[in-house]
Design a protein around this motif. Structure first.
Motif, PDB file in Angstrom:
ATOM      1  N   GLU A 142       0.831  -1.198   0.000  1.00 46.27           N
ATOM      2  CA  GLU A 142       0.000   0.000   0.000  1.00 46.27           C
ATOM      3  C   GLU A 142       0.871   1.255   0.000  1.00 46.27           C
ATOM      4  O   GLU A 142       0.447   2.311  -0.457  1.00 46.27           O
ATOM      5  CB  GLU A 142      -0.929   0.003   1.214  1.00 46.27           C
ATOM      6  N   SER A 146      -2.979   3.189   7.119  1.00 42.54           N
ATOM      7  CA  SER A 146      -4.411   3.440   6.949  1.00 42.54           C
ATOM      8  C   SER A 146      -5.099   3.477   8.305  1.00 42.54           C
ATOM      9  O   SER A 146      -4.471   3.260   9.341  1.00 42.54           O
ATOM     10  CB  SER A 146      -5.033   2.353   6.070  1.00 42.54           C
ATOM     11  N   TYR A 150      -9.982  -0.770   6.091  1.00 42.24           N
ATOM     12  CA  TYR A 150      -9.960  -1.314   4.736  1.00 42.24           C
ATOM     13  C   TYR A 150      -8.517  -1.445   4.276  1.00 42.24           C
ATOM     14  O   TYR A 150      -7.588  -0.974   4.950  1.00 42.24           O
ATOM     15  CB  TYR A 150     -10.743  -0.410   3.776  1.00 42.24           C
ATOM     16  N   LYS A 152      -5.929  -0.512   1.244  1.00 44.41           N
ATOM     17  CA  LYS A 152      -5.771   0.382   0.103  1.00 44.41           C
ATOM     18  C   LYS A 152      -5.280  -0.378  -1.135  1.00 44.41           C
ATOM     19  O   LYS A 152      -4.847  -1.522  -1.030  1.00 44.41           O
ATOM     20  CB  LYS A 152      -4.762   1.487   0.440  1.00 44.41           C
ATOM     21  N   GLU A 153      -5.328   0.291  -2.287  1.00 44.03           N
ATOM     22  CA  GLU A 153      -4.780  -0.299  -3.504  1.00 44.03           C
ATOM     23  C   GLU A 153      -3.275  -0.506  -3.345  1.00 44.03           C
ATOM     24  O   GLU A 153      -2.605   0.268  -2.660  1.00 44.03           O
ATOM     25  CB  GLU A 153      -5.045   0.615  -4.709  1.00 44.03           C
ATOM     26  N   ASN A 200      -5.381  11.683   7.954  1.00 46.56           N
ATOM     27  CA  ASN A 200      -6.822  11.780   7.747  1.00 46.56           C
ATOM     28  C   ASN A 200      -7.189  12.145   6.311  1.00 46.56           C
ATOM     29  O   ASN A 200      -8.200  11.684   5.776  1.00 46.56           O
ATOM     30  CB  ASN A 200      -7.425  12.828   8.685  1.00 46.56           C
ATOM     31  N   ASP A 201      -6.362  12.964   5.688  1.00 44.01           N
ATOM     32  CA  ASP A 201      -6.662  13.437   4.333  1.00 44.01           C
ATOM     33  C   ASP A 201      -6.601  12.309   3.304  1.00 44.01           C
ATOM     34  O   ASP A 201      -7.140  12.443   2.203  1.00 44.01           O
ATOM     35  CB  ASP A 201      -5.685  14.545   3.921  1.00 44.01           C
ATOM     36  N   ALA A 202      -5.925  11.218   3.658  1.00 46.28           N
ATOM     37  CA  ALA A 202      -5.770  10.108   2.707  1.00 46.28           C
ATOM     38  C   ALA A 202      -6.795   8.997   2.916  1.00 46.28           C
ATOM     39  O   ALA A 202      -6.754   7.983   2.235  1.00 46.28           O
ATOM     40  CB  ALA A 202      -4.360   9.527   2.829  1.00 46.28           C
ATOM     41  N   VAL A 203      -7.716   9.193   3.856  1.00 53.81           N
ATOM     42  CA  VAL A 203      -8.717   8.174   4.152  1.00 53.81           C
ATOM     43  C   VAL A 203      -9.773   8.130   3.052  1.00 53.81           C
ATOM     44  O   VAL A 203     -10.366   9.158   2.700  1.00 53.81           O
ATOM     45  CB  VAL A 203      -9.389   8.444   5.515  1.00 53.81           C
ATOM     46  N   GLU A 204     -10.001   6.957   2.509  1.00 58.02           N
ATOM     47  CA  GLU A 204     -11.006   6.775   1.454  1.00 58.02           C
ATOM     48  C   GLU A 204     -12.292   6.183   2.000  1.00 58.02           C
ATOM     49  O   GLU A 204     -13.386   6.461   1.497  1.00 58.02           O
ATOM     50  CB  GLU A 204     -10.439   5.861   0.366  1.00 58.02           C
ATOM     51  N   TYR A 205     -12.174   5.335   3.018  1.00 51.46           N
ATOM     52  CA  TYR A 205     -13.338   4.675   3.600  1.00 51.46           C
ATOM     53  C   TYR A 205     -13.188   4.631   5.117  1.00 51.46           C
ATOM     54  O   TYR A 205     -12.087   4.705   5.651  1.00 51.46           O
ATOM     55  CB  TYR A 205     -13.478   3.235   3.080  1.00 51.46           C
ATOM     56  N   LYS A 208     -12.464   8.702  10.319  1.00 50.48           N
ATOM     57  CA  LYS A 208     -11.233   9.464  10.467  1.00 50.48           C
ATOM     58  C   LYS A 208     -10.945   9.639  11.959  1.00 50.48           C
ATOM     59  O   LYS A 208     -11.825   9.473  12.802  1.00 50.48           O
ATOM     60  CB  LYS A 208     -11.367  10.831   9.803  1.00 50.48           C
TER      61      LYS A 208
END
Length: 281
Positions: A142, A146, A150, A152-153, A200-205, A208
């Motif tokens: 990743e 995270s 979840y 990440k890609e 926090n700014d990189a959280v997708e799902y 936070k």
């Protein structure tokens, strides 16, 4: 709770100071001996912090062996070596941290620069390490931490070392799940607020953290004050590289395997039965 955390943190810093000679000796040892020192250091420090770790499943005996694992936070630097002898591929930024970078490097961690401009150098470093290592090396594809809700890609660049026409390496997926020390799963919100270390700014799902700018020290004190945690490592079947055409396909397939298993383990609230003393640390 705070008093206990400060006592543990003082012990942590004192122990590191007393073991500076160990780091110095490790820095001049052959690369294949450093994972032994890494394991000793992390078992001791993890014990002070309150980290327990368990290994579920079998580690492949093939070499070279790359373990690919989901990434949550700095706790895994202590927890992963507690279950086995290994090393890591770490982000190049860590090497620049005062004292920490030097100490971690002395233990055999290999730093790679993931910037596109440094891709060829990074792949060459990974390739050289895998060729000479007689121990597993862990990679967190990743590339960043995270909130733990979840996976990440996966970034595919470091998988360029694989020869897809004639596979030259074994890649084994590993799923880590963070729990309270009693084996109960930590819920997403508590994990984000008090255990995981992320932006926090990189959280997708998922949730936070309530406090965006948390220092590593503040988070360490929080974890120590809460009594630590348990990290379970689930070793899955090594991936079959035959039929995979390139690194991007490999990264996508590995991400799905790990993400699906991680979701299953958390959604089903799986609790591993109590293990015998020789299986648990």
């Amino acid at each position: 709770m705070k008093l206990a955390a400060y006592i543990k943190f003082t012990l942590f810093c004192t122990w590191i100071t007393l073991n500076i000679p160990t780091f110095i000796v490790s820095s001049v040892l052959p690369q294949n001996l450093r994972p032994y020192v890494l394991r000793y250091i992390m078992i001791t420090l993890g014990g002070i912090i309150g980290i327990r770790a368990r290994k579920i499943g079998q580690v492949s005996k093939d070499r070279p062996l790359m373990l690919t694992c989901n990434h949550i936070g700095w706790v895994e630097l202590f927890a992963f070596p507690m279950v086995m002898k290994l090393s890591f591929f770490g982000k190049a930024e860590i090497a620049k941290w005062p004292l920490v970078g030097w100490a971690v490097k002395s233990l055999g961690v290999v730093f790679v620069d993931r910037r596109p401009s440094q891709a060829m150098t990074a792949v060459a470093n990974v390739n050289a390490t895998m060729k000479r290592a007689n121990y597993p090396v862990a990679l967190f594809p990743e590339g960043t931490t995270s909130n733990g809700s979840y996976v990440k890609e996966f970034k595919s660049s470091l998988f360029s070392i694989v020869n897809f026409d004639n596979p030259n390496i074994t890649i084994q997926p590993v799923v880590q799940v963070w729990k309270y020390r009693n084996g109960k799963l930590i819920d997403d919100k508590t994990l984000a607020n008090h255990y995981a270390y992320f932006n926090n700014d990189a959280v997708e799902y998922g949730p936070k953290a309530d406090i965006n700018d948390r220092s590593g020290v503040a988070l360490a004190l929080d974890i120590m004050g809460r009594g630590g945690l348990l990290v379970d490592y689930y070793f899955l079947k090594p991936i079959d590289l035959n039929g995979i055409k390139d690194r991007k396909e490999l990264a996508k397939k590995l991400q799905k395997i790990i993400a699906d298993k991680y979701s299953e383990l958390r959604d089903n609230r799986v609790i591993i039965p109590k293990m015998s003393s020789n299986q648990s640390l």
